[in-house]
Write a protein that holds these residues in place. Structure first.
Motif, PDB file in Angstrom:
ATOM      1  N   GLN A 340     -19.123  43.818  33.615  1.00  0.00           N
ATOM      2  CA  GLN A 340     -19.796  43.805  34.926  1.00  0.00           C
ATOM      3  C   GLN A 340     -19.424  45.073  35.715  1.00  0.00           C
ATOM      4  O   GLN A 340     -18.320  45.606  35.588  1.00  0.00           O
ATOM      5  N   VAL A 341     -20.384  45.526  36.491  1.00  0.00           N
ATOM      6  CA  VAL A 341     -20.177  46.769  37.247  1.00  0.00           C
ATOM      7  C   VAL A 341     -19.849  46.404  38.693  1.00  0.00           C
ATOM      8  O   VAL A 341     -20.577  45.646  39.337  1.00  0.00           O
ATOM      9  N   VAL A 342     -18.721  46.923  39.194  1.00  0.00           N
ATOM     10  CA  VAL A 342     -18.287  46.591  40.557  1.00  0.00           C
ATOM     11  C   VAL A 342     -17.992  47.882  41.323  1.00  0.00           C
ATOM     12  O   VAL A 342     -17.845  48.952  40.733  1.00  0.00           O
ATOM     13  N   LYS A 343     -17.911  47.730  42.647  1.00  0.00           N
ATOM     14  CA  LYS A 343     -17.504  48.867  43.482  1.00  0.00           C
ATOM     15  C   LYS A 343     -16.118  48.570  44.033  1.00  0.00           C
ATOM     16  O   LYS A 343     -15.872  47.453  44.522  1.00  0.00           O
ATOM     17  N   ARG A 344     -15.219  49.504  43.945  1.00  0.00           N
ATOM     18  CA  ARG A 344     -13.870  49.300  44.482  1.00  0.00           C
ATOM     19  C   ARG A 344     -13.502  50.486  45.368  1.00  0.00           C
ATOM     20  O   ARG A 344     -13.653  51.636  44.958  1.00  0.00           O
ATOM     21  N   THR A 345     -12.987  50.203  46.545  1.00  0.00           N
ATOM     22  CA  THR A 345     -12.642  51.265  47.496  1.00  0.00           C
ATOM     23  C   THR A 345     -11.124  51.477  47.507  1.00  0.00           C
ATOM     24  O   THR A 345     -10.354  50.523  47.546  1.00  0.00           O
TER      25      THR A 345
END
Ligand code: FAD
Ligand code: SF4
Ligand code: SF4
Length: 440
Positions: A340-345
């Motif tokens: 799965q593709v996620v965004k992490r800051t």
């Protein structure tokens, strides 16, 4: 023309070149070390601590730099470059350029009065352009030799350094010189360069100051670093969340670097552990494809990092963009979570850049290179230091990516091979004379 006759010429004064010099000189061989920069030490002197022992890098490197400079059998030629090579009667003759420092080296005491007086401030290459330096300077605090160098390209010839120098050694009229070095054997130890953090456009390091290279993190962590502590270069904020992006310059056909750079996993783990010490509240995440901890004690080092709470995420970082607070936002494919593709800051992203050859010796030294651009060692398994050219050996990362331990081991081997070659040459001088080859 000044002429120097030695048994062995070593090219490059990083840890590999220095160790080769010391190993040969301790056996009684006369050695010349040619280093293109104004100080020896190579990359290692710029590092913070070393994996897997976390010993201070300067504490290991500076005694070796000093031993090289003071050894009676070593002639240290910093700020010199080999320009051409000829082989006559079995001996190599190198024409070497002595670049002008624009001051009298014998008189300079390294007192830095010139540096303090100079009005020209420039980005410091030693701190990867983040710190500042002057147009005339001692290269860095632990430089060997402690002699200043004047950067004539950026100098405005105001003469302030000349007035400040207590021993009157500034000389704006100094000219380049050519010297000749005759040697029986040569060892190439010209080392590596890091892959540029700016090449992979998807990671946005050129635009986002909070995306940095691991080499710069070394400087941030080093006691001699530009800021004396770890801060985001973008705004000076102390980072609470730091991400490492592995293979950000290696194992990537789009960059033309298909090989593994071998040290990046270990230096990222090392830096994460050091950061956990200097920023105890910060979260540190390492995004990796696979962790390669191949050396002695390295797997244990990795496990220690996991036990310390450093997060390891198996995931490929596709891109990094910047949010409104200049935080790097990573787009990651989480391999262990169904891709799965996620965004992490995070507050700061560190690119684990790879290793490239620093110098192409093919034209001058007539040695062949491998497909990766590093010096080829055709009989690698049996003779890892022997190049395709008789009498020319290779040590350290000029032969390919490797860590400090392997560089030192290879240097001992190169010194032994060079010594054996010199002894063989002396036993059969006539036979060698026949095989002479001459080129510019
Ligand atoms: C971010 C980072 C962290 C690292 N951390 C660790 C660690 O913790 N532990 C570890 O074991 N390894 C670590 N490494 C790897 C380590 O830096 C290398 O193994 C080591 O520095 C190799 O030394 P070298 O002498 O081969 O090359 P270098 O250090 O590159 O030295 C080569 C020298 O040759 C000179 N030179 C180049 N071309 C010429 C020329 N034409 N004429 C004359 N001189 C020339 C250069 O100026 C330089 O002084 C790290 C690497 C990186 C990038
Ligand atoms: S002469 Fe050049 S190096 Fe010397 S102080 Fe002026 S600008 Fe700096
Ligand atoms: S050039 Fe003069 S002022 Fe500068 S470090 Fe050398 S001795 Fe000191």
């Amino acid at each position: 023309m000044r002429k120097i006759k030695v048994d062995a010429l070593i090219v490059g004064g990083g840890i590999a070149g220095m160790q080769t010099c010391l190993d040969l000189a301790d056996q009684g061989y006369q050695v010349a070390l040619v280093e293109k920069e104004a100080s020896i030490g190579g990359k290692m002197i710029a590092l913070s601590k070393v994996f897997p022992t976390l010993d201070c890098c300067s504490c290991i490197t500076t005694p070796k730099m000093s031993a090289v400079a003071h050894h009676p059998n070593i002639q240290l030629l910093t700020y010199h470059e080999v320009q051409s090579l000829t082989k006559i009667d079995g001996h190599y003759q190198a024409k070497v350029l002595k670049k002008p420092r624009y001051l009298n080296e014998d008189d300079c005491t390294g007192c830095r009065q010139c540096e303090y007086a100079c009005p020209i401030t420039l980005p410091s290459a030693f701190d990867l352009d983040y710190g500042a330096t002057k147009a005339v300077r001692v290269p860095f605090s632990t430089a060997v030799p402690q002699i200043a160098v004047l950067d004539i390209e950026n100098c405005i010839l105001c003469g302030k350094c000349e007035k400040a120098c207590p021993v009157d050694c500034i000389d704006f009229t100094q000219q380049p010189e050519i010297i000749q070095i005759q040697a029986e054997a040569i060892v190439l130890a010209t080392g590596f360069e890091i892959t540029s953090p700016f090449t992979k456009k998807e990671y946005g390091a050129a635009e986002n100051h909070n995306v940095i290279s691991a080499m710069f993190m070394e400087r941030l962590l080093a006691p001699t670093g530009p800021y004396g502590r770890v801060i985001r270069p973008g705004d000076g904020k102390e980072p609470d969340s730091i991400a490492y992006i592995q293979c950000a310059g290696s194992r990537d056909a789009t960059l033309g670097v298909e090989y593994c750079s071998r040290v990046c996993c270990m230096y990222a783990i090392k830096q994460a552990m050091l950061l956990a010490g200097s920023l105890p509240l910060a979260d540190i995440t390492i995004y990796y494809m696979d962790i390669r901890t191949f050396g002695k004690g390295y797997e244990q080092f990795y496990q220690n990092a996991q036990a310390m709470g450093i997060e390891f995420v198996k995931g490929k970082v596709a891109s990094i963009i910047e949010d409104e607070n200049h935080n790097p936002v990573l787009r990651v494919e989480l391999i262990d979570e169904g891709s799965q593709v996620v965004k992490r800051t995070h507050d700061l992203a560190v690119l684990s850049v790879g290793l490239l050859p620093h110098y192409d010796p093919e034209a001058i030294f007539q040695v062949s290179l491998g497909n990766d651009g590093f010096v080829d060692t055709p009989q690698f398994n049996a003779y890892p230091c022997i190049t395709g050219r008789e009498g020319i050996f290779v040590a350290g990362t000029s032969a390919g990516p490797m860590d400090i331990v392997d560089s030192i081991v290879m240097s001992g081997s190169a010194a032994a091979e060079a010594a054996a070659y010199i002894e063989e040459l002396r036993k059969a001088p006539l036979q060698q004379a026949k095989s002479e080859d001459v080129y510019a």
